[in-house]
Motif scaffolding. Structure first.
Motif, PDB file in Angstrom:
ATOM      1  N   VAL A   1      30.271  53.562  28.504  1.00  0.00           N
ATOM      2  CA  VAL A   1      31.618  54.117  28.628  1.00  0.00           C
ATOM      3  C   VAL A   1      32.207  53.807  30.003  1.00  0.00           C
ATOM      4  O   VAL A   1      33.422  53.637  30.150  1.00  0.00           O
ATOM      5  CB  VAL A   1      31.594  55.638  28.375  1.00  0.00           C
ATOM      6  CG1 VAL A   1      32.936  56.274  28.695  1.00  0.00           C
ATOM      7  CG2 VAL A   1      31.227  55.924  26.918  1.00  0.00           C
ATOM      8  N   ARG A   2      31.344  53.704  31.006  1.00  0.00           N
ATOM      9  CA  ARG A   2      31.795  53.527  32.390  1.00  0.00           C
ATOM     10  C   ARG A   2      31.621  52.104  32.915  1.00  0.00           C
ATOM     11  O   ARG A   2      32.107  51.787  33.994  1.00  0.00           O
ATOM     12  CB  ARG A   2      31.031  54.510  33.288  1.00  0.00           C
ATOM     13  CG  ARG A   2      31.428  55.945  33.045  1.00  0.00           C
ATOM     14  CD  ARG A   2      30.335  56.942  33.354  1.00  0.00           C
ATOM     15  NE  ARG A   2      30.809  58.285  33.051  1.00  0.00           N
ATOM     16  CZ  ARG A   2      30.842  58.791  31.832  1.00  0.00           C
ATOM     17  NH1 ARG A   2      30.424  58.082  30.799  1.00  0.00           N
ATOM     18  NH2 ARG A   2      31.303  60.010  31.617  1.00  0.00           N
ATOM     19  N   ALA A   3      30.927  51.256  32.182  1.00  0.00           N
ATOM     20  CA  ALA A   3      30.620  49.915  32.672  1.00  0.00           C
ATOM     21  C   ALA A   3      31.835  49.001  32.587  1.00  0.00           C
ATOM     22  O   ALA A   3      32.699  49.157  31.718  1.00  0.00           O
ATOM     23  CB  ALA A   3      29.461  49.326  31.869  1.00  0.00           C
ATOM     24  N   GLN A   4      31.872  48.054  33.486  1.00  0.00           N
ATOM     25  CA  GLN A   4      32.905  47.021  33.483  1.00  0.00           C
ATOM     26  C   GLN A   4      32.362  45.771  32.792  1.00  0.00           C
ATOM     27  O   GLN A   4      31.155  45.513  32.822  1.00  0.00           O
ATOM     28  CB  GLN A   4      33.312  46.682  34.921  1.00  0.00           C
ATOM     29  CG  GLN A   4      33.884  47.845  35.707  1.00  0.00           C
ATOM     30  CD  GLN A   4      35.172  48.376  35.101  1.00  0.00           C
ATOM     31  OE1 GLN A   4      36.038  47.592  34.692  1.00  0.00           O
ATOM     32  NE2 GLN A   4      35.289  49.679  35.034  1.00  0.00           N
ATOM     33  N   PRO A   5      33.249  44.975  32.147  1.00  0.00           N
ATOM     34  CA  PRO A   5      32.778  43.730  31.520  1.00  0.00           C
ATOM     35  C   PRO A   5      32.023  42.861  32.531  1.00  0.00           C
ATOM     36  O   PRO A   5      32.438  42.721  33.679  1.00  0.00           O
ATOM     37  CB  PRO A   5      34.085  43.064  31.069  1.00  0.00           C
ATOM     38  CG  PRO A   5      35.038  44.206  30.867  1.00  0.00           C
ATOM     39  CD  PRO A   5      34.686  45.216  31.915  1.00  0.00           C
ATOM     40  N   GLY A   6      30.909  42.320  32.090  1.00  0.00           N
ATOM     41  CA  GLY A   6      30.090  41.481  32.951  1.00  0.00           C
ATOM     42  C   GLY A   6      28.948  42.208  33.630  1.00  0.00           C
ATOM     43  O   GLY A   6      28.057  41.563  34.193  1.00  0.00           O
ATOM     44  N   GLU A   7      28.955  43.536  33.614  1.00  0.00           N
ATOM     45  CA  GLU A   7      27.846  44.287  34.207  1.00  0.00           C
ATOM     46  C   GLU A   7      26.630  44.254  33.284  1.00  0.00           C
ATOM     47  O   GLU A   7      26.712  43.821  32.121  1.00  0.00           O
ATOM     48  CB  GLU A   7      28.268  45.729  34.507  1.00  0.00           C
ATOM     49  CG  GLU A   7      29.310  45.833  35.612  1.00  0.00           C
ATOM     50  CD  GLU A   7      29.659  47.265  35.972  1.00  0.00           C
ATOM     51  OE1 GLU A   7      30.307  47.462  37.003  1.00  0.00           O
ATOM     52  OE2 GLU A   7      29.270  48.191  35.214  1.00  0.00           O
ATOM     53  N   GLU A   8      25.500  44.731  33.769  1.00  0.00           N
ATOM     54  CA  GLU A   8      24.261  44.725  32.999  1.00  0.00           C
ATOM     55  C   GLU A   8      23.652  46.119  32.934  1.00  0.00           C
ATOM     56  O   GLU A   8      23.719  46.886  33.901  1.00  0.00           O
ATOM     57  CB  GLU A   8      23.233  43.766  33.626  1.00  0.00           C
ATOM     58  CG  GLU A   8      23.593  42.302  33.510  1.00  0.00           C
ATOM     59  CD  GLU A   8      22.456  41.404  33.984  1.00  0.00           C
ATOM     60  OE1 GLU A   8      21.445  41.951  34.498  1.00  0.00           O
ATOM     61  OE2 GLU A   8      22.580  40.177  33.832  1.00  0.00           O
ATOM     62  N   LEU A   9      23.058  46.426  31.783  1.00  0.00           N
ATOM     63  CA  LEU A   9      22.259  47.635  31.609  1.00  0.00           C
ATOM     64  C   LEU A   9      20.815  47.205  31.371  1.00  0.00           C
ATOM     65  O   LEU A   9      20.555  46.281  30.596  1.00  0.00           O
ATOM     66  CB  LEU A   9      22.749  48.461  30.416  1.00  0.00           C
ATOM     67  CG  LEU A   9      24.179  48.986  30.420  1.00  0.00           C
ATOM     68  CD1 LEU A   9      24.402  49.895  29.211  1.00  0.00           C
ATOM     69  CD2 LEU A   9      24.481  49.731  31.705  1.00  0.00           C
ATOM     70  N   HIS A  10      19.895  47.895  32.023  1.00  0.00           N
ATOM     71  CA  HIS A  10      18.472  47.581  31.882  1.00  0.00           C
ATOM     72  C   HIS A  10      17.734  48.826  31.395  1.00  0.00           C
ATOM     73  O   HIS A  10      17.895  49.915  31.957  1.00  0.00           O
ATOM     74  CB  HIS A  10      17.887  47.123  33.214  1.00  0.00           C
ATOM     75  CG  HIS A  10      18.405  45.798  33.672  1.00  0.00           C
ATOM     76  ND1 HIS A  10      17.743  44.616  33.453  1.00  0.00           N
ATOM     77  CD2 HIS A  10      19.548  45.466  34.331  1.00  0.00           C
ATOM     78  CE1 HIS A  10      18.435  43.609  33.956  1.00  0.00           C
ATOM     79  NE2 HIS A  10      19.541  44.103  34.497  1.00  0.00           N
ATOM     80  N   VAL A  11      16.944  48.656  30.351  1.00  0.00           N
ATOM     81  CA  VAL A  11      16.049  49.711  29.873  1.00  0.00           C
ATOM     82  C   VAL A  11      14.643  49.328  30.296  1.00  0.00           C
ATOM     83  O   VAL A  11      14.181  48.215  30.022  1.00  0.00           O
ATOM     84  CB  VAL A  11      16.135  49.868  28.346  1.00  0.00           C
ATOM     85  CG1 VAL A  11      15.147  50.927  27.863  1.00  0.00           C
ATOM     86  CG2 VAL A  11      17.556  50.229  27.921  1.00  0.00           C
ATOM     87  N   ARG A  12      13.954  50.240  30.983  1.00  0.00           N
ATOM     88  CA  ARG A  12      12.620  49.945  31.493  1.00  0.00           C
ATOM     89  C   ARG A  12      11.785  51.217  31.472  1.00  0.00           C
ATOM     90  O   ARG A  12      12.316  52.328  31.322  1.00  0.00           O
ATOM     91  CB  ARG A  12      12.712  49.406  32.921  1.00  0.00           C
ATOM     92  CG  ARG A  12      13.459  50.321  33.877  1.00  0.00           C
ATOM     93  CD  ARG A  12      13.565  49.745  35.285  1.00  0.00           C
ATOM     94  NE  ARG A  12      14.422  48.569  35.329  1.00  0.00           N
ATOM     95  CZ  ARG A  12      15.358  48.373  36.261  1.00  0.00           C
ATOM     96  NH1 ARG A  12      15.556  49.274  37.199  1.00  0.00           N
ATOM     97  NH2 ARG A  12      16.082  47.278  36.255  1.00  0.00           N
TER      98      ARG A  12
END
Length: 321
Positions: free
Chosen positions: A219-230
């Motif tokens: 909801v808060r991310a900008q296009p081109g950013e990354e999310l990592h699940v670890r």
């Protein structure tokens, strides 16, 4: 809450407002004291029981203590419901859930039936039915979260634990959120995991919690950013992180991320605050904890789960004490 001798109120923490269900203290609390405060919040004294106030099934103990400087200390404490009252509230929630979800499910079913391709539709009608289907799914999900959270507050959240590896749960959460991340033009990455011990969890509950963290970031991310699940093993517990690499989050937002009512009133919407709050309840029902951190490179939501003790080996046949 501290009432000085001049009558000026000062909150000593957030719990009093949480107990009362208020955003801020009423303006006349300094003059009216404890009784006025509770009355302004809609509470009334329980008949025959001194110091207990009630409102719509919620009960509080409340009192005032005189201080040496002439001020007063005002305090509240929730009164646990009896087992009979909890069972009654759970049955009530089940009835409400059945009625609401049943109606929404019917709407969804008929919309899906009309969209199965057997009936020719004009483009405008098709777009309208797709909107109905999408919003029905969203409403069903919100209703499920609302009633699950309400049950959790009563200590009646259904949790079916089973000893299992964590990786399939995280994989399922990532795959389920893949379409949403693509639509937001945000990369969702499952980082390589080290060897992790098995956990004893309700897979659906933990998957929901991880998905809630991903959705909150999206909801808060900008296009081109990354999310990592670890995930990483930390001795007696496993820590799961959902990290957003991007713009930093203000500290006040990080502090309040799991505070459902505060965020809902501030953001004027309940969907994401409730989803993340339920994630906290689901993790805590497993004996774990949640948290949030921010830094110059982004923000992280995390949960920890206890690692169960190794199973005891069975005694050999014929063994005697």
């Amino acid at each position: 809450m501290l009432l000085s001798r001049q009558g000026t109120p000062r909150l000593l923490g957030p719990l009093l407002l949480e107990h009362l269900g208020l955003e801020a203290l009423p303006p006349l609390v300094a003059a009216d004291g404890l009784d006025g405060l509770l009355s302004a919040a809609g509470f009334h004294p329980r008949e025959g029981v001194r110091g207990v106030w009630e409102r719509e099934g919620r009960a509080l103990m409340a009192g005032e203590e005189a201080l040496e400087d002439g001020g007063r200390l005002v305090w509240t404490r929730p009164v646990p419901l009896s087992s009979e009252r909890v069972a009654e509230r759970v049955r009530y929630l089940s009835l409400a859930s059945h009625d609401l979800r049943g109606s929404l499910a019917n709407i969804r079913s008929y919309a899906a039936l009309l969209l199965n391709g057997r009936v020719p539709l004009e483009p405008k009608a098709q777009r309208g039915l797709e909107t109905i289907l999408r919003n029905a799914d969203r409403s069903l999900s919100f209703a499920q979260d609302f009633f699950d959270s309400s049950r959790a507050e009563l200590g009646a959240l259904a949790v079916e634990r089973e000893r299992q590896p964590l990786l399939p749960i995280l994989d399922a959460a990532v795959e389920r959120m893949r379409a949403a991340s693509s639509a937001a033009s945000v990369a969702l990455v499952m980082d390589p995991l080290p060897d992790l011990p098995d956990v004893e969890v309700d897979a659906g509950r933990i998957q929901h919690a991880v998905e809630a963290f991903v959705h909150h970031h999206l909801v808060r991310a900008q296009p081109g950013e990354e999310l990592h699940v670890r995930a990483v093993s930390l001795g007696p517990q496993v820590r799961v992180e959902v990290r957003r690499d991007g713009a930093p989050v203000p500290e006040e937002d990080i502090v309040a991320v799991f505070q459902c009512e505060e965020r809902a009133f501030r953001e004027r919407k309940l969907e994401d605050p409730l989803r993340v709050f339920l994630a906290r309840q689901e993790v805590e029902a497993h004996g774990g904890q949640v948290g949030a951190q921010t830094d110059a490179g982004g923000s992280t939501l995390f949960l920890t789960l206890p690692v169960p003790l190794p199973r005891e080996l069975a005694h050999p046949a014929g063994w005697q004490a």
